[in-house]
Structures are given as C-alpha cells and as structure tokens.
Design a protein around this motif. Structure first.
Motif, PDB file in Angstrom:
ATOM      1  N   LEU A  19     -31.361  86.701  32.708  1.00 51.45           N
ATOM      2  CA  LEU A  19     -30.510  86.163  33.760  1.00 51.45           C
ATOM      3  C   LEU A  19     -29.066  86.349  33.320  1.00 51.45           C
ATOM      4  O   LEU A  19     -28.685  85.914  32.231  1.00 51.45           O
ATOM      5  CB  LEU A  19     -30.805  84.681  34.008  1.00 51.45           C
ATOM      6  CG  LEU A  19     -32.248  84.298  34.338  1.00 51.45           C
ATOM      7  CD1 LEU A  19     -32.326  82.833  34.722  1.00 51.45           C
ATOM      8  CD2 LEU A  19     -32.825  85.172  35.422  1.00 51.45           C
ATOM      9  N   LEU A  20     -28.256  86.994  34.154  1.00 51.54           N
ATOM     10  CA  LEU A  20     -26.903  87.384  33.769  1.00 51.54           C
ATOM     11  C   LEU A  20     -25.865  86.725  34.660  1.00 51.54           C
ATOM     12  O   LEU A  20     -26.023  86.667  35.882  1.00 51.54           O
ATOM     13  CB  LEU A  20     -26.738  88.905  33.853  1.00 51.54           C
ATOM     14  CG  LEU A  20     -27.637  89.759  32.956  1.00 51.54           C
ATOM     15  CD1 LEU A  20     -27.437  91.230  33.272  1.00 51.54           C
ATOM     16  CD2 LEU A  20     -27.342  89.498  31.493  1.00 51.54           C
ATOM     17  N   CYS A  21     -24.790  86.237  34.018  1.00 55.39           N
ATOM     18  CA  CYS A  21     -23.591  85.782  34.713  1.00 55.39           C
ATOM     19  C   CYS A  21     -22.401  86.530  34.130  1.00 55.39           C
ATOM     20  O   CYS A  21     -22.232  86.571  32.907  1.00 55.39           O
ATOM     21  CB  CYS A  21     -23.382  84.275  34.543  1.00 55.39           C
ATOM     22  SG  CYS A  21     -24.115  83.294  35.855  1.00 55.39           S
ATOM     23  N   ASN A  22     -21.572  87.120  34.977  1.00 54.97           N
ATOM     24  CA  ASN A  22     -20.374  87.811  34.532  1.00 54.97           C
ATOM     25  C   ASN A  22     -19.176  86.880  34.666  1.00 54.97           C
ATOM     26  O   ASN A  22     -18.957  86.272  35.722  1.00 54.97           O
ATOM     27  CB  ASN A  22     -20.147  89.074  35.367  1.00 54.97           C
ATOM     28  CG  ASN A  22     -21.151  90.159  35.054  1.00 54.97           C
ATOM     29  OD1 ASN A  22     -20.993  90.920  34.106  1.00 54.97           O
ATOM     30  ND2 ASN A  22     -22.210  90.238  35.856  1.00 54.97           N
ATOM     31  N   THR A  23     -18.409  86.768  33.588  1.00 49.41           N
ATOM     32  CA  THR A  23     -17.235  85.904  33.577  1.00 49.41           C
ATOM     33  C   THR A  23     -16.031  86.701  33.094  1.00 49.41           C
ATOM     34  O   THR A  23     -16.171  87.717  32.408  1.00 49.41           O
ATOM     35  CB  THR A  23     -17.445  84.683  32.664  1.00 49.41           C
ATOM     36  OG1 THR A  23     -17.685  85.140  31.318  1.00 49.41           O
ATOM     37  CG2 THR A  23     -18.621  83.847  33.133  1.00 49.41           C
ATOM     38  N   ALA A  24     -14.853  86.225  33.447  1.00 48.47           N
ATOM     39  CA  ALA A  24     -13.603  86.858  33.025  1.00 48.47           C
ATOM     40  C   ALA A  24     -12.625  85.769  32.618  1.00 48.47           C
ATOM     41  O   ALA A  24     -12.639  84.663  33.160  1.00 48.47           O
ATOM     42  CB  ALA A  24     -13.014  87.713  34.145  1.00 48.47           C
ATOM     43  N   GLY A  25     -11.759  86.093  31.658  1.00 47.62           N
ATOM     44  CA  GLY A  25     -10.781  85.127  31.175  1.00 47.62           C
ATOM     45  C   GLY A  25     -11.151  84.604  29.804  1.00 47.62           C
ATOM     46  O   GLY A  25     -12.141  85.016  29.193  1.00 47.62           O
ATOM     47  N   ASN A  26     -10.366  83.649  29.326  1.00 45.90           N
ATOM     48  CA  ASN A  26     -10.575  83.066  28.009  1.00 45.90           C
ATOM     49  C   ASN A  26     -10.410  81.556  28.079  1.00 45.90           C
ATOM     50  O   ASN A  26      -9.595  81.046  28.854  1.00 45.90           O
ATOM     51  CB  ASN A  26      -9.572  83.635  26.985  1.00 45.90           C
ATOM     52  CG  ASN A  26      -9.787  85.124  26.743  1.00 45.90           C
ATOM     53  OD1 ASN A  26     -10.895  85.541  26.445  1.00 45.90           O
ATOM     54  ND2 ASN A  26      -8.735  85.914  26.884  1.00 45.90           N
ATOM     55  N   GLY A  27     -11.180  80.854  27.256  1.00 44.16           N
ATOM     56  CA  GLY A  27     -11.031  79.409  27.128  1.00 44.16           C
ATOM     57  C   GLY A  27     -11.202  78.684  28.444  1.00 44.16           C
ATOM     58  O   GLY A  27     -12.150  78.926  29.200  1.00 44.16           O
ATOM     59  N   PRO A  28     -10.252  77.784  28.770  1.00 42.96           N
ATOM     60  CA  PRO A  28     -10.383  77.010  30.016  1.00 42.96           C
ATOM     61  C   PRO A  28     -10.235  77.859  31.272  1.00 42.96           C
ATOM     62  O   PRO A  28     -10.595  77.414  32.361  1.00 42.96           O
ATOM     63  CB  PRO A  28      -9.252  75.974  29.913  1.00 42.96           C
ATOM     64  CG  PRO A  28      -8.265  76.575  28.969  1.00 42.96           C
ATOM     65  CD  PRO A  28      -9.067  77.377  27.991  1.00 42.96           C
ATOM     66  N   ARG A  29      -9.704  79.071  31.144  1.00 42.59           N
ATOM     67  CA  ARG A  29      -9.546  79.948  32.306  1.00 42.59           C
ATOM     68  C   ARG A  29     -10.766  80.832  32.543  1.00 42.59           C
ATOM     69  O   ARG A  29     -10.736  81.692  33.421  1.00 42.59           O
ATOM     70  CB  ARG A  29      -8.309  80.828  32.129  1.00 42.59           C
ATOM     71  CG  ARG A  29      -7.000  80.040  32.092  1.00 42.59           C
ATOM     72  CD  ARG A  29      -5.810  80.973  32.051  1.00 42.59           C
ATOM     73  NE  ARG A  29      -4.550  80.241  32.080  1.00 42.59           N
ATOM     74  CZ  ARG A  29      -3.355  80.818  32.080  1.00 42.59           C
ATOM     75  NH1 ARG A  29      -3.266  82.148  32.054  1.00 42.59           N
ATOM     76  NH2 ARG A  29      -2.260  80.083  32.107  1.00 42.59           N
ATOM     77  N   LEU A  30     -11.799  80.639  31.768  1.00 42.45           N
ATOM     78  CA  LEU A  30     -13.017  81.419  31.951  1.00 42.45           C
ATOM     79  C   LEU A  30     -13.638  81.082  33.302  1.00 42.45           C
ATOM     80  O   LEU A  30     -13.873  79.913  33.616  1.00 42.45           O
ATOM     81  CB  LEU A  30     -14.004  81.114  30.822  1.00 42.45           C
ATOM     82  CG  LEU A  30     -15.270  81.978  30.776  1.00 42.45           C
ATOM     83  CD1 LEU A  30     -14.919  83.402  30.355  1.00 42.45           C
ATOM     84  CD2 LEU A  30     -16.283  81.378  29.809  1.00 42.45           C
ATOM     85  N   ALA A  31     -13.891  82.089  34.124  1.00 39.49           N
ATOM     86  CA  ALA A  31     -14.432  81.875  35.461  1.00 39.49           C
ATOM     87  C   ALA A  31     -15.442  82.968  35.777  1.00 39.49           C
ATOM     88  O   ALA A  31     -15.280  84.127  35.384  1.00 39.49           O
ATOM     89  CB  ALA A  31     -13.322  81.866  36.511  1.00 39.49           C
ATOM     90  N   ARG A  32     -16.464  82.588  36.493  1.00 37.94           N
ATOM     91  CA  ARG A  32     -17.515  83.532  36.872  1.00 37.94           C
ATOM     92  C   ARG A  32     -17.056  84.380  38.053  1.00 37.94           C
ATOM     93  O   ARG A  32     -16.367  83.896  38.946  1.00 37.94           O
ATOM     94  CB  ARG A  32     -18.786  82.754  37.239  1.00 37.94           C
ATOM     95  CG  ARG A  32     -19.946  83.618  37.692  1.00 37.94           C
ATOM     96  CD  ARG A  32     -21.217  82.786  37.795  1.00 37.94           C
ATOM     97  NE  ARG A  32     -21.101  81.712  38.755  1.00 37.94           N
ATOM     98  CZ  ARG A  32     -21.412  81.828  40.044  1.00 37.94           C
ATOM     99  NH1 ARG A  32     -21.827  82.988  40.519  1.00 37.94           N
ATOM    100  NH2 ARG A  32     -21.301  80.798  40.849  1.00 37.94           N
ATOM    101  N   PHE A  33     -17.437  85.652  38.048  1.00 39.90           N
ATOM    102  CA  PHE A  33     -17.181  86.513  39.201  1.00 39.90           C
ATOM    103  C   PHE A  33     -18.465  87.262  39.536  1.00 39.90           C
ATOM    104  O   PHE A  33     -19.272  87.586  38.673  1.00 39.90           O
ATOM    105  CB  PHE A  33     -16.032  87.494  38.931  1.00 39.90           C
ATOM    106  CG  PHE A  33     -16.351  88.573  37.927  1.00 39.90           C
ATOM    107  CD1 PHE A  33     -16.876  89.799  38.326  1.00 39.90           C
ATOM    108  CD2 PHE A  33     -16.123  88.370  36.578  1.00 39.90           C
ATOM    109  CE1 PHE A  33     -17.164  90.788  37.408  1.00 39.90           C
ATOM    110  CE2 PHE A  33     -16.407  89.354  35.647  1.00 39.90           C
ATOM    111  CZ  PHE A  33     -16.930  90.571  36.064  1.00 39.90           C
ATOM    112  N   GLY A  34     -18.640  87.531  40.814  1.00 38.39           N
ATOM    113  CA  GLY A  34     -19.851  88.211  41.252  1.00 38.39           C
ATOM    114  C   GLY A  34     -21.047  87.276  41.246  1.00 38.39           C
ATOM    115  O   GLY A  34     -21.013  86.183  40.676  1.00 38.39           O
ATOM    116  N   PRO A  35     -22.132  87.689  41.867  1.00 35.72           N
ATOM    117  CA  PRO A  35     -23.330  86.844  41.906  1.00 35.72           C
ATOM    118  C   PRO A  35     -24.097  86.913  40.591  1.00 35.72           C
ATOM    119  O   PRO A  35     -24.013  87.908  39.864  1.00 35.72           O
ATOM    120  CB  PRO A  35     -24.143  87.463  43.054  1.00 35.72           C
ATOM    121  CG  PRO A  35     -23.749  88.910  43.039  1.00 35.72           C
ATOM    122  CD  PRO A  35     -22.298  88.946  42.628  1.00 35.72           C
ATOM    123  N   PRO A  36     -24.844  85.878  40.248  1.00 35.76           N
ATOM    124  CA  PRO A  36     -25.733  85.971  39.086  1.00 35.76           C
ATOM    125  C   PRO A  36     -26.847  86.969  39.358  1.00 35.76           C
ATOM    126  O   PRO A  36     -27.286  87.144  40.498  1.00 35.76           O
ATOM    127  CB  PRO A  36     -26.269  84.545  38.925  1.00 35.76           C
ATOM    128  CG  PRO A  36     -26.112  83.922  40.266  1.00 35.76           C
ATOM    129  CD  PRO A  36     -24.921  84.557  40.901  1.00 35.76           C
TER     130      PRO A  36
END
Length: 281
Positions: A170-187
């Motif tokens: 099961l994959l989740c794509n995230t971007a950013g670092n630390g508290p700015r880490l946010a998921r993008f795209g569907p799992p």
C-alpha cells in the motif's frame, strides 16, 4: 377531558394521569461512515460510499459491507486509515467500530489479481553476478563458498536467498519535509516481487504517477528519486536503502507482514517521500 356548562359557559378541564403515556426516546444504533474504495476496475477505480455502520459492531461487519458495495470477496478487502500525511494504521477484524475512521479518512483497498503459478520470473543475480546461495553461505562468484556473506551483501540477501514470492504494497506519495509533509495523489496498491531491485521498485511506483508529475522522469541512471519509509507498525521510521540489492527483503518488511492485522491479505504500508525539487522539476 373538557366539560362546558351550558348556562354559565364555564369550562372545566381535567387531566387524568393514566391518559399520559411516556415513551422512551430510541437510542441511536448506527452512525454514518464514509469509505473510499480503491478497486481494480478501470471504470470504477475510486468510489466513495456512505455506510450506516452499527455502533457496537466490529470491523469484520464493516468489511462485509464494503465487499458488498464493491462487489468483491470480503477476504480481498484491506481497510486502512489514511491521513493527509500518509498511512496511520490498518484495521483488524476483531476491532470495534466505535473508533474506526475517526483518526483519518478510511480507505478500502482491493489487491491486484495474483499472477498464475509458474509465471514468476527468477530472482535477479546479486551485485557482481553472484547467484543466491543457501542461508548462511556467501554467493557463488566462481570461488569457494565461505561461511559469511561478502562485505557488500545486505541482511536481506541472507534472510531471503531465493527472494521468491509477491507481496502487497500500500503506497502513499508525500512531498515536503517535517511539518510540511503532505500527501499528494491517491493512495495505491501494488503486488510486487520481493526480489526486485531499487530501480525496478522505482519504476513500479512511478508508473501510476506519470499523469501527476510535471515532466517525464527518467529512472535509468537517475539514482534514488525519493525515500521509502515503512508506515505504521512498531517501527514507523524505518527506511529502505537504495543500496540494498533487494530492498523488499529487508527484515522490517517481514515484521510488517507479521504485524498486519487479521482480516484481509497480509500487506505492507509504505510512504514514498519526495523532495519538492524532484517532484516539481
């Protein structure tokens, strides 16, 4: 009762206690729960459904309801909470439904169909052309076998000498670092060979993301485009190494498979962490 005098027109009202019946207010037996289905169907890839789940039920009942909505067998349903930062946890059949979906939105994954027996390709050779050796022995490179693996070998080479079998990711794509880490795209959900290299794993992850990325990403010779972290479980900060010839044979993958809750096929939750510069280029 009410009585009116015909002469003085005085009205008398009498309230008899036995005519007043107290009715209990019915208690709420269900609650609304939204579930996003991730299906292996081109026409119905992502479907969001609203369910009325019992307050005192279990996750096994929810799995049955989701299976009916998606028209898939219940044993193929994987239930997981997915937050804006990635995976939180998977749900087991014995859990109560009271807290399901409260920590994060709930997703139900249908695994890809399993490959037929006999069509699994052989495991690739190790670095330097070494062939997989029996447990506890070094790879065969033309010389005599020793009792210890070569210096460049990883622990995954010793634990899984044949690197056979396929596992669910099961994959989740995230971007950013630390508290700015946010998921993008569907799992997403993939079924991958355990013996694949880091480059092959990158290709499998990039394939469903090409429509979301701005430019064409070349995998050949590009090195590690992102970091892969195991999500949930007892070791949430374990990262797979790009230098490992077989990253999916890491001991942490085995622990994640063993810790995956009862109900649904065994699986591993991975968070793919992108740098913003790599994602936007």
């Amino acid at each position: 009762s009410s009585l009116t005098c015909p002469h003085c027109l005085k009205q008398s009202n009498t309230f008899d206690p036995f005519l007043c019946i107290s009715l209990p207010i019915p208690l709420r037996q269900t609650r609304a729960l939204n579930v996003t289905l991730v299906l292996q169907c081109e026409r119905r890839r992502f479907v969001r459904v609203g369910l009325a789940v019992p307050l005192l039920g279990t996750v096994a009942e929810l799995r049955e309801m989701v299976a009916r909505e998606g028209r898939i067998p219940p044993e193929q349903v994987i239930l997981a909470e997915v937050s804006p930062r990635g995976f939180l946890r998977s749900l087991g059949d014995a859990e109560e439904l009271g807290a399901a979906g409260e920590g994060a939105p709930l997703y139900a994954f249908q695994p890809p169909p399993a490959r037929r027996t006999g069509t699994v390709p052989p495991a690739p050779p190790l670095a330097g052309g070494c062939l997989p050796a029996p447990l506890g022995l070094a790879g065969s490179c033309g010389g005599g076998g020793g009792s210890h693996p070569p210096p460049a070998a990883r622990s995954s080479d010793c634990l899984h000498p044949t690197a056979g079998g396929r596992i669910l990711l099961l994959l989740c794509n995230t971007a950013g670092n630390g508290p700015r880490l946010a998921r993008f795209g569907p799992p997403l959900v993939l079924r991958e060979e355990r013996g694949v290299s880091w480059e092959q794993l990158q290709q499998s992850i990039l394939a469903p993301l090409r429509a979301l990325l701005r430019g064409e990403v070349r995998v050949q010779g590009a090195g590690a485009l992102f970091r892969i972290r195991l999500a949930g479980g007892s070791a949430p900060c374990t990262y797979l190494s790009p230098q490992d010839p077989r990253p999916l044979c890491h001991p942490a993958i085995d622990r994640a498979l063993q810790l995956s809750e009862a109900g649904g096929p065994p699986h591993v939750k991975l968070t793919v962490e992108w740098d913003m510069s790599t994602k936007e280029r």
